[in-house]
Every structure is written in C-alpha cells, then in structure tokens.
Design an enzyme around this catalytic site. Sequence first.
Site, PDB file in Angstrom:
ATOM      1  CD  GLU A   1      -2.693   1.550   0.279  1.00 24.27           C
ATOM      2  OE1 GLU A   1      -3.385   0.629  -0.191  1.00 24.27           O
ATOM      3  OE2 GLU A   1      -2.728   2.713  -0.166  1.00 24.27           O
TER       4      GLU A   1
ATOM      5  CB  THR B   1      -5.854  -0.434  -3.648  1.00 23.77           C
ATOM      6  OG1 THR B   1      -5.366   0.514  -2.726  1.00 23.77           O
ATOM      7  CG2 THR B   1      -5.216  -1.774  -3.381  1.00 23.77           C
TER       8      THR B   1
ATOM      9  CG  HIS C   1      -4.683   3.893   3.093  1.00 24.94           C
ATOM     10  ND1 HIS C   1      -5.338   5.090   3.206  1.00 24.94           N
ATOM     11  CD2 HIS C   1      -5.161   3.292   1.974  1.00 24.94           C
ATOM     12  CE1 HIS C   1      -6.181   5.208   2.192  1.00 24.94           C
ATOM     13  NE2 HIS C   1      -6.092   4.136   1.426  1.00 24.94           N
TER      14      HIS C   1
ATOM     15  CG  ASP D   1      -1.331   0.408  -3.646  1.00 25.70           C
ATOM     16  OD1 ASP D   1      -0.493   1.265  -3.302  1.00 25.70           O
ATOM     17  OD2 ASP D   1      -2.417   0.246  -3.049  1.00 25.70           O
ATOM     18  CG  HIS D   2      -2.006   3.852  -5.109  1.00 25.39           C
ATOM     19  ND1 HIS D   2      -1.865   4.687  -4.028  1.00 25.39           N
ATOM     20  CD2 HIS D   2      -2.847   2.867  -4.707  1.00 25.39           C
ATOM     21  CE1 HIS D   2      -2.599   4.240  -3.038  1.00 25.39           C
ATOM     22  NE2 HIS D   2      -3.206   3.112  -3.406  1.00 25.39           N
TER      23      HIS D   2
HETATM   24  C1  GP9 Z   1      -8.698  -0.706   1.045  1.00 21.73           C
HETATM   25  C2  GP9 Z   1      -7.319  -0.510   0.571  1.00 21.73           C
HETATM   26  C3  GP9 Z   1      -7.016   0.936   0.324  1.00 21.73           C
HETATM   27  O1  GP9 Z   1      -9.129  -1.997   1.117  1.00 21.73           O
HETATM   28  O2  GP9 Z   1      -7.056  -1.315  -0.503  1.00 21.73           O
HETATM   29  O3  GP9 Z   1      -7.541   1.403  -0.844  1.00 21.73           O
HETATM   30  P1  GP9 Z   1      -7.040   2.738  -1.552  1.00 21.73           P
HETATM   31  O4  GP9 Z   1      -7.676   3.889  -0.835  1.00 21.73           O
HETATM   32  O5  GP9 Z   1      -5.548   2.774  -1.443  1.00 21.73           O
HETATM   33  O6  GP9 Z   1      -7.469   2.597  -2.944  1.00 21.73           O
HETATM   34 MN    MN Z   2      -3.851   1.672  -2.041  1.00 21.87          MN
END
Ligand code: GP9
Ligand code: MN
Length: 642
Positions: A253, A297, A412, A471-472
């Site tokens: 994440e 994500t 996050h 992921d980003h």
């Molecule tokens: C939530 C997690 C976060 O399940 O994958 O999502 P995001 O806000 O990074 O898209």
């Molecule tokens: Mn994410």
Amino acid sequence: MRKKQARIPLYIIASLLFGLKTYIVYRFMFNIELDNRMQELILFINPFVSAFLIFAVSVWFNKPSRQMKYLRYTAFIFSFIVFANLVFYRQFTDFITLPQLFMGSNMTDLGSSILTLIKPYDILLFTDAAIIWYLSKKKESTLSVQYLKRGKAFALSMSLLLLAGNFFLAEMERPQLFTRAFDREYLVKNIGLFNYHVYDLVIHSKTESQRVFADGNEIPEIKDYIEENVKVTEKSDMFGVAEGKNVIFINAESVQGFVVGKEVNGQEITPFLNKLVEDEDTYYFDNFFEQTGQGKTSDSEFLVENSLYPLSRGAVFFTHGGNEYHALPEILKEEDYFSAVLHANNKSFWNRDGMYRSLNLDHFYSDEAYEITDENSVGWGLKDKPYFEQSIKYLQAMEQPFYTKFITLTNHFPFELDEEDKSIEPYDSNSNTLNNYFPTVRYADEAMEEFFDHLKQAGLYEDSIIIIMGDHIGISANHNRAMSMFLDKEEITPYDQVQLLKVPLFIHIPGHGKGETISTVSGQIDLKPTILSLLGIEHKNDIYFGNDLFAKNRKGYIALRNGDFVSDDYLSTAGMCYDVHTGELADVEEEATSEEEATTGTSSPCDEIAEKVELELSYSDNIIYGDLFRFVDFAEEKQVEK
Ligand code: GP9
Ligand code: MN
C-alpha cells in the site's frame, strides 16, 4: 366555518417518522462503521433528507385523496426497500445492487435461507408506515393541504437545498465520493440508502446500454493491433524459471519508489527493501510506473490481473465488476493453481467481492478471516505485522501450487502509527502527510521482512516466488513543497511529477542467483504476461496490453491513465514532450510531415507514441465498456492453438 388551526402537513410528519426509523436502522441494525463525529452527523441527517425528498413529492397532487394515497403507498414501498436491504445485509453484510438483484447468484443463495434471516421484530420496521397509513385515512381532512404555488415551491426548493447540503457534507467528509470512493457502505453512510439506489441505477443503466450495443465486431481489430504493436515475438530467457511454483504477490500500500535507498533523519527508510535490491535472488525494477486512475488500489489490482487499463473515471472494480474477464486466476486455474486474495478489510470495499468472482478467484480472505481488535489495529484497520502473521495459517492450509495476493493497509493515508511501532522519527517539513509517511513505510518494510521469515519457518519459501509491488503513490502533488525539500530540488516540475509515479517492483525467486536491477521503462500493465512467462504458461491468443518484463523486444513505453506516457526516450505530460533522460524539453522537429502538422507547423517527437497510447487506451476502454470478452471463447482458442 371551521376554526383555522395550524396544520402540520402529513408529508412533514411522514418525513420525520420515516427519517427516524431509517436512522435507527442505519445506526443499530446495519453494522456501519463511524469513525468520527462528522460521520455520525451525516448519518443522522441523511435519513431525514431522503425522507423529505420522497414525501415532499406529494405536494404536487392537487386532490387531497391522491396526496394521502401517495404518502400511504410510498411509506410502505420505501419501508420495504429498507427491510429488503436489511435481510440482504444479514446474509451478505452488504447492500443490494441492481446487478445482484437481477442476475447475481447471490439472490438464489438468499432464497433458501431467507426465512432464517427475517426476525419477528422486523415488523417494527413498518411502524411508521402503519401510522402514516392510519393518519392518511382518518385525518385526511386535517393533514392534507391544498398547496398553492408557494407551498409547492417551498417543498421543491427545500428538497433540493437539503439534498445539496447533504451532498456537500458528504463531499467534505469523503472527497470525490461519487467518482472515487465506490464502497457501498461509504455511499449509504454518506448519502443514504435511497440516494445510493438511485446512483446505482444510473451507473447500471449507463453501463448496461454501452454493453447492450456492443457486438464484439471490434475484437479482430483489437487483436490485430495487439499482434502488431504489443506482443513480444520471442519468449524471454526467464520463460518457465518458476514453473509449478507458488506465487505470493504483495501489494504494498502506497509504497512509492522514491523511498527506496533513501534516508530520513540519517536513518534508512526501507532497510529490508534495500537489502532486496542487492539480493542475488531478486530482480529490482527501478523504472517501473503505477498506472492507476481513481480506483487506486483496486485499479492496480485490475492492471495486474488483466493487463488491461483501468478506466479514466471511476473504479472499474465497481462500475464493471460483473464483466467477463480473462484474468490471472482464471488462466492459472487451468494449470491447477488455487488462487486467493488475503486482505483484512471489508469485502465490499472497492466491490472486491463482486470483481473477484468475475476474475474467477477461488477464495477471498477478508476482514472476517482475521482477528481484529483495537490493540492490533491502527488507521484503516489491522496492522500489517499481525496481518501477515495471521495469514500464514491460511497459506499453510492452502492447496499448492497457489497464486495469492496480499494487500497491506498500515501505510495508507493519513499514515497513522502507534508510538510503539515507530522505528524511525517523522520527517520535519510543512506537510504532516509526508512527515508521517516515512515511519509507516518503515513499518510496512519491517512487516514484509517478518513475512519472509514466516514463510521460511512455514516451509513455503523455497517453493514460491515473491513479488512486491507498490500499488500507487502515497504522496500527492499537494505536498510538492515538502517533497521538493526532501528530494533536495528547487521545485517539482511536471516532468518530476511523472517521475514520482514510480513505484518499486521486486521479483524474488529463491535460489535463482541471477538477480539484478533492471531499468527499462515498465509498469503495472506488464505483470500478467510476466507472471505467466515465469511460470512457463503460454497463451498466444490472450488479449492484453503489457509485455513480459524480461523480454527483449518490449514495446518501449508505458501509458499512464491520463494519456501521458514514458518511453525509452521521451516523457510526455501536460502537452509537453521531454527528453526522458535529461528532463529537458525535447526538440521540436521543424519540418512538417503530415497535413495536421502542416497547419500547426510543428511536430513533436512524442507524437508517434502519443497516438499509440491514445489508441491503446481506447481499445482497452472499449473492451471494458462493451464487455467484449463475452464474445471471445478463450478456452476454445487455446485448444486450437495446441
Ligand atoms: C482498502 C485498501 C485501500 O481496502 O485497498 O484502498 P485505496 O484507498 O488505497 O485505494
Ligand atoms: Mn492503495
């Protein structure tokens, strides 16, 4: 003459009764998570706003008897909608969506158990409707009002004002609620069950109509394009090196590339990842880009599983979760792989449960599979260390070979971390977001290191390959001042902004011994063909837009979702074409070669790839909007190929 008395119209009474009932249901019968006062407030307001919207329509009926009839029936119908959602929720911890209602197998599952899901006290859900019914019959003369223009205008403007107020608060609480946060619980929490159903209906009809008019005749053109422009002609040297091995994919994440190898306050930020960079069993891709859109994500997951682009608006997981796909879990199933995602969050978040079914995933271990307490949670939920620890038992029990995806959560936004988990101090700048980012990245780094140890102890390590991918981005352009300070740059230019979209990618193959750092331009779209190639799986007729990361004749550019791109030579963003190596603007070619260029007088060295990027993105969009894979029989094509 009858004494003139102050009369409260029935629609106001109905709004109050029905609003209160709905609030009680939201608060005490659904399990809606409320993280702060603002959310509490919105949840309290929205049932009354929705109720007013529904019942205020009655003012448009001139005849009192019609008014009363409208109120009676709508009170029952809408009470029934609440009731139906509640029954559905008891089974699925989710709200009803139209696709589920019309074509999902969910409803059939529900059919058999429906009686056990209805409780005797559910009858109380109709109390308000019964009172409204009674009042509308008995007190018609006192509670109905002959509305003049003024009364009607009041009802209408009040409805719109309340709705706007509700949406405003919701948008404040959850920016881009409608375009970005496609979690049903978020929508219901913020705009209420009924507005959510309207929203669902709009999305559904829009996507359905695009689907209805598609007939698949575009498929040959798309295939030709891919044959000529995308697919590599030769297998890479790495083809089959991980044949039959388990695949463990870690979606890290918000881990961005710029932290790897860097220090903050004199401390390494990612000591474990830094070790991996040097590790002889690991390939590290340091020129690897995230290509997500608003689906964050979920978009990165979509890219990895399908090697198709996510959409430019909305989260494809949510808007097209019911499409036909030809994703990794499905292809791997043909090779006797078991597939699972392990992620300690609500299963409906990003509509994961829906999309995973379409991807043919065998099992989703969501928050229900984890022991989550106040002590082991922070920010978005279960901390990464206990998450990995609790996951091991599932891996051990899993049929092998498996393809599993782990999605971490602690790093996050807004990057909260308990003191005891902080191994390094925050940075010191004007951005708390960036400051707090480093300790949480470090926590994620430690959690992944621990996970490697767990895998070794569990005897799973040797037979697996482990892929780690950011992921980003975690730090948006809003924090550019702090970012430029950290990177020791004068400013963050548009060129730098694109470079910051780099996320780390590690492919770790225990015992391989030939790992190195690879710097060819690459992106998330490349993972599906790469994983298949490593496992020695060929599928000549598959439709996708990425390339095997280890292949020699890759297409040489990475398209970003907004049409920007990075190629071996150029970087195109905000209408500008840069030399990718120097960051200087690329020379404009003086001589016009085509008609269009003749009119503008210039052509940019980026033009040729820009055209391809545009075409590629639109082909991918058309596949998704038209649900075109339902016209392709991949299994049959594979047979023919053999
Ligand atoms: C939530 C997690 C976060 O399940 O994958 O999502 P995001 O806000 O990074 O898209
Ligand atoms: Mn994410």
